[in-house]
Design a protein around this motif. Structure first.
Motif, PDB file in Angstrom:
ATOM      1  N   SER A 126       0.806  -1.218   0.000  1.00  0.00           N
ATOM      2  CA  SER A 126       0.000   0.000   0.000  1.00  0.00           C
ATOM      3  C   SER A 126       0.843   1.273   0.000  1.00  0.00           C
ATOM      4  O   SER A 126       0.285   2.370  -0.081  1.00  0.00           O
ATOM      5  CB  SER A 126      -0.929   0.006   1.219  1.00  0.00           C
ATOM      6  OG  SER A 126      -0.185   0.018   2.423  1.00  0.00           O
ATOM      7  N   ILE A 127       2.175   1.153   0.078  1.00  0.00           N
ATOM      8  CA  ILE A 127       3.027   2.346   0.157  1.00  0.00           C
ATOM      9  C   ILE A 127       2.847   3.278  -1.038  1.00  0.00           C
ATOM     10  O   ILE A 127       2.679   4.494  -0.862  1.00  0.00           O
ATOM     11  CB  ILE A 127       4.493   1.934   0.333  1.00  0.00           C
ATOM     12  CG1 ILE A 127       4.715   1.394   1.752  1.00  0.00           C
ATOM     13  CG2 ILE A 127       5.430   3.116   0.070  1.00  0.00           C
ATOM     14  CD1 ILE A 127       6.131   0.901   2.010  1.00  0.00           C
ATOM     15  N   PRO A 128       2.870   2.794  -2.304  1.00  0.00           N
ATOM     16  CA  PRO A 128       2.693   3.741  -3.431  1.00  0.00           C
ATOM     17  C   PRO A 128       1.359   4.492  -3.377  1.00  0.00           C
ATOM     18  O   PRO A 128       1.326   5.718  -3.573  1.00  0.00           O
ATOM     19  CB  PRO A 128       2.779   2.826  -4.663  1.00  0.00           C
ATOM     20  CG  PRO A 128       3.557   1.638  -4.207  1.00  0.00           C
ATOM     21  CD  PRO A 128       3.141   1.426  -2.789  1.00  0.00           C
ATOM     22  N   ALA A 129       0.269   3.762  -3.120  1.00  0.00           N
ATOM     23  CA  ALA A 129      -1.034   4.425  -3.065  1.00  0.00           C
ATOM     24  C   ALA A 129      -1.130   5.366  -1.869  1.00  0.00           C
ATOM     25  O   ALA A 129      -1.696   6.458  -1.969  1.00  0.00           O
ATOM     26  CB  ALA A 129      -2.150   3.379  -3.008  1.00  0.00           C
ATOM     27  N   VAL A 130      -0.559   4.953  -0.736  1.00  0.00           N
ATOM     28  CA  VAL A 130      -0.589   5.816   0.447  1.00  0.00           C
ATOM     29  C   VAL A 130       0.230   7.077   0.210  1.00  0.00           C
ATOM     30  O   VAL A 130      -0.136   8.171   0.674  1.00  0.00           O
ATOM     31  CB  VAL A 130      -0.077   5.050   1.676  1.00  0.00           C
ATOM     32  CG1 VAL A 130       0.132   5.986   2.858  1.00  0.00           C
ATOM     33  CG2 VAL A 130      -1.059   3.948   2.068  1.00  0.00           C
ATOM     34  N   ALA A 131       1.350   6.950  -0.522  1.00  0.00           N
ATOM     35  CA  ALA A 131       2.152   8.128  -0.841  1.00  0.00           C
ATOM     36  C   ALA A 131       1.336   9.136  -1.650  1.00  0.00           C
ATOM     37  O   ALA A 131       1.413  10.355  -1.415  1.00  0.00           O
ATOM     38  CB  ALA A 131       3.399   7.715  -1.609  1.00  0.00           C
ATOM     39  N   SER A 132       0.537   8.636  -2.595  1.00  0.00           N
ATOM     40  CA  SER A 132      -0.332   9.531  -3.365  1.00  0.00           C
ATOM     41  C   SER A 132      -1.381  10.186  -2.464  1.00  0.00           C
ATOM     42  O   SER A 132      -1.697  11.378  -2.610  1.00  0.00           O
ATOM     43  CB  SER A 132      -1.029   8.752  -4.488  1.00  0.00           C
ATOM     44  OG  SER A 132      -0.072   8.198  -5.374  1.00  0.00           O
ATOM     45  N   MET A 133      -1.903   9.404  -1.510  1.00  0.00           N
ATOM     46  CA  MET A 133      -2.866   9.952  -0.568  1.00  0.00           C
ATOM     47  C   MET A 133      -2.229  11.029   0.311  1.00  0.00           C
ATOM     48  O   MET A 133      -2.871  12.036   0.652  1.00  0.00           O
ATOM     49  CB  MET A 133      -3.438   8.842   0.305  1.00  0.00           C
ATOM     50  CG  MET A 133      -4.289   7.827  -0.437  1.00  0.00           C
ATOM     51  SD  MET A 133      -5.802   8.551  -1.089  1.00  0.00           S
ATOM     52  CE  MET A 133      -6.575   9.112   0.413  1.00  0.00           C
ATOM     53  N   VAL A 134      -0.980  10.836   0.679  1.00  0.00           N
ATOM     54  CA  VAL A 134      -0.279  11.839   1.494  1.00  0.00           C
ATOM     55  C   VAL A 134      -0.130  13.141   0.718  1.00  0.00           C
ATOM     56  O   VAL A 134      -0.352  14.242   1.253  1.00  0.00           O
ATOM     57  CB  VAL A 134       1.095  11.297   1.931  1.00  0.00           C
ATOM     58  CG1 VAL A 134       1.940  12.412   2.547  1.00  0.00           C
ATOM     59  CG2 VAL A 134       0.931  10.164   2.924  1.00  0.00           C
ATOM     60  N   VAL A 135       0.247  13.044  -0.561  1.00  0.00           N
ATOM     61  CA  VAL A 135       0.373  14.245  -1.391  1.00  0.00           C
ATOM     62  C   VAL A 135      -0.972  14.963  -1.496  1.00  0.00           C
ATOM     63  O   VAL A 135      -1.058  16.202  -1.373  1.00  0.00           O
ATOM     64  CB  VAL A 135       0.916  13.882  -2.788  1.00  0.00           C
ATOM     65  CG1 VAL A 135       0.891  15.107  -3.702  1.00  0.00           C
ATOM     66  CG2 VAL A 135       2.329  13.324  -2.682  1.00  0.00           C
ATOM     67  N   LEU A 136      -2.037  14.185  -1.715  1.00  0.00           N
ATOM     68  CA  LEU A 136      -3.373  14.773  -1.799  1.00  0.00           C
ATOM     69  C   LEU A 136      -3.775  15.443  -0.489  1.00  0.00           C
ATOM     70  O   LEU A 136      -4.337  16.546  -0.483  1.00  0.00           O
ATOM     71  CB  LEU A 136      -4.385  13.689  -2.171  1.00  0.00           C
ATOM     72  CG  LEU A 136      -5.860  14.107  -2.232  1.00  0.00           C
ATOM     73  CD1 LEU A 136      -6.056  15.169  -3.307  1.00  0.00           C
ATOM     74  CD2 LEU A 136      -6.751  12.902  -2.499  1.00  0.00           C
ATOM     75  N   THR A 137      -3.462  14.813   0.630  1.00  0.00           N
ATOM     76  CA  THR A 137      -3.809  15.373   1.937  1.00  0.00           C
ATOM     77  C   THR A 137      -3.040  16.661   2.214  1.00  0.00           C
ATOM     78  O   THR A 137      -3.597  17.644   2.720  1.00  0.00           O
ATOM     79  CB  THR A 137      -3.534  14.343   3.043  1.00  0.00           C
ATOM     80  OG1 THR A 137      -4.271  13.143   2.777  1.00  0.00           O
ATOM     81  CG2 THR A 137      -3.939  14.881   4.400  1.00  0.00           C
ATOM     82  N   VAL A 138      -1.738  16.667   1.888  1.00  0.00           N
ATOM     83  CA  VAL A 138      -0.931  17.882   2.091  1.00  0.00           C
ATOM     84  C   VAL A 138      -1.464  19.025   1.232  1.00  0.00           C
ATOM     85  O   VAL A 138      -1.546  20.178   1.682  1.00  0.00           O
ATOM     86  CB  VAL A 138       0.547  17.593   1.775  1.00  0.00           C
ATOM     87  CG1 VAL A 138       1.360  18.888   1.780  1.00  0.00           C
ATOM     88  CG2 VAL A 138       1.129  16.618   2.793  1.00  0.00           C
ATOM     89  N   LEU A 139      -1.832  18.710  -0.001  1.00  0.00           N
ATOM     90  CA  LEU A 139      -2.404  19.738  -0.876  1.00  0.00           C
ATOM     91  C   LEU A 139      -3.707  20.287  -0.295  1.00  0.00           C
ATOM     92  O   LEU A 139      -3.943  21.504  -0.300  1.00  0.00           O
ATOM     93  CB  LEU A 139      -2.646  19.149  -2.268  1.00  0.00           C
ATOM     94  CG  LEU A 139      -3.241  20.089  -3.323  1.00  0.00           C
ATOM     95  CD1 LEU A 139      -2.312  21.267  -3.566  1.00  0.00           C
ATOM     96  CD2 LEU A 139      -3.505  19.335  -4.622  1.00  0.00           C
ATOM     97  N   LEU A 140      -4.544  19.391   0.230  1.00  0.00           N
ATOM     98  CA  LEU A 140      -5.802  19.818   0.838  1.00  0.00           C
ATOM     99  C   LEU A 140      -5.547  20.685   2.068  1.00  0.00           C
ATOM    100  O   LEU A 140      -6.208  21.720   2.276  1.00  0.00           O
ATOM    101  CB  LEU A 140      -6.633  18.586   1.214  1.00  0.00           C
ATOM    102  CG  LEU A 140      -8.043  18.838   1.742  1.00  0.00           C
ATOM    103  CD1 LEU A 140      -8.921  19.446   0.660  1.00  0.00           C
ATOM    104  CD2 LEU A 140      -8.665  17.540   2.250  1.00  0.00           C
ATOM    105  N   LEU A 141      -4.565  20.287   2.894  1.00  0.00           N
ATOM    106  CA  LEU A 141      -4.223  21.069   4.076  1.00  0.00           C
ATOM    107  C   LEU A 141      -3.715  22.455   3.692  1.00  0.00           C
ATOM    108  O   LEU A 141      -4.030  23.453   4.355  1.00  0.00           O
ATOM    109  CB  LEU A 141      -3.169  20.335   4.908  1.00  0.00           C
ATOM    110  CG  LEU A 141      -3.605  19.048   5.620  1.00  0.00           C
ATOM    111  CD1 LEU A 141      -2.429  18.414   6.336  1.00  0.00           C
ATOM    112  CD2 LEU A 141      -4.732  19.327   6.604  1.00  0.00           C
ATOM    113  N   PHE A 142      -2.933  22.516   2.621  1.00  0.00           N
ATOM    114  CA  PHE A 142      -2.389  23.810   2.210  1.00  0.00           C
ATOM    115  C   PHE A 142      -3.493  24.743   1.710  1.00  0.00           C
ATOM    116  O   PHE A 142      -3.543  25.928   2.087  1.00  0.00           O
ATOM    117  CB  PHE A 142      -1.342  23.603   1.109  1.00  0.00           C
ATOM    118  CG  PHE A 142      -0.706  24.879   0.644  1.00  0.00           C
ATOM    119  CD1 PHE A 142       0.322  25.468   1.372  1.00  0.00           C
ATOM    120  CD2 PHE A 142      -1.140  25.501  -0.514  1.00  0.00           C
ATOM    121  CE1 PHE A 142       0.898  26.658   0.950  1.00  0.00           C
ATOM    122  CE2 PHE A 142      -0.567  26.693  -0.946  1.00  0.00           C
ATOM    123  CZ  PHE A 142       0.456  27.275  -0.213  1.00  0.00           C
TER     124      PHE A 142
END
Length: 291
Positions: free
Chosen positions: A142-158
């Motif tokens: 799940s690391i590749p998909a979770v990495a994409s989710m992390v990028v999406l979450t950081v973008l949402l937080l910003f």
């Protein structure tokens, strides 16, 4: 001794070792040693225990290490004339690194590194727990998909952090005064921690407080988390499929080893017949029986 006799003896020996290291009793015994090693490492954290039994605990650690070295040697020997196949299994590579690193020059003089290697040996317990092994494989998958989710979450937080700063930054500088503080506040809100408090503080400041917080909770706390759960479930299914394939491959490898043993015994029997000696009888288990 002829080459066929030597080959037959090596194959027979490798087959017996393979049956030993693959047996449930052997794996249960090694798992028990790992648990005992974990208990000893835990006892070493108590100064009063080290003062009274420090020498005994050090000796036990050395005995455990000897057991692990013997186990590693047996697992390598179980591959017979193909020891390189030992490295095809990820857990075998992990065992080799964790156990073999202690034998490197200078490692035993590094107390912190030696302690970390001893602690890493405890992780080997996962190898003997099929469900835990599958969970570890799930995390890796799940690391590749979770990495994409992390990028999406950081973008949402910003994005929401910039909006929160523009709406509440002047009146609430401690929580929304900078983009860093805004993103940290929103990160805490991912778990809905103190959500009523933040909403109550922001409502008198701006009329857009309720739409801001409600939309953020819907997007971040619900949608993002549900997507993350979906990623984990999908990865678990893939990990289960790979685990089933690995077990099938292990069974096929065991059958191949047994076939090699049977072939070596047949060659040995033919060689003995050619020399005018009585053939070697083969039991149904694949062992050679003396006449």
């Amino acid at each position: 001794m002829t080459s066929s006799s030597a080959s037959g003896g090596d194959s027979r020996r490798a087959g017996r070792i393979a049956r030993l290291v693959d047996s449930s009793r052997f794996n249960l015994a090694i798992a028990a040693v790992i648990v005992a090693n974990a208990v000893v490492l835990g006892l070493e954290t108590y100064p009063e225990v080290m003062d009274s039994y420090g020498g005994v605990l050090v000796l036990l650690n050395e005995l455990f290490f000897v057991v692990f070295v013997v186990e590693l040697g047996l697992r390598i020997a179980s591959y017979g004339r193909r020891p390189q196949d030992f490295l095809r299994n990820g857990w075998n590579v992990f065992d080799l690194v964790v156990i073999g690193a202690v034998l490197l020059p200078g490692v035993r003089e590094q107390a912190q590194l030696l302690r970390l290697l001893r602690l890493a040996r405890i992780v080997r317990l996962v190898r003997f727990l099929p469900d835990a092994r599958m969970l570890v494989l799930t995390v890796i998958k799940s690391i590749p998909a979770v990495a994409s989710m992390v990028v999406l979450t950081v973008l949402l937080l910003f994005v929401y952090g910039m909006i929160g700063w523009s709406l509440f930054g002047a009146a609430l500088p401690e929580t929304w005064g900078t983009i860093g503080r805004s993103m940290l506040t929103l990160f805490v809100l991912l778990t809905l921690e103190n959500f009523p408090t933040y909403l109550a503080e922001a409502e008198p400041v701006s009329m857009f407080a309720i739409p801001f917080f409600v939309s953020y909770v819907l997007l971040a706390a619900f949608i993002v988390f549900n997507l993350l759960i979906g990623v984990v479930i999908s990865s678990m299914e893939k990990a289960r499929e790979e685990e089933d394939k690995r077990e099938q491959a292990d069974d096929a490898e065991m059958l191949t080893r047994l076939a090699e043993v049977q072939t070596a015994l047949s060659r040995l029997e033919q060689d003995l017949r050619g020399r005018g000696r009585d053939p070697v009888k083969v039991s149904p288990r694949g062992d050679a029986a003396d006449r």
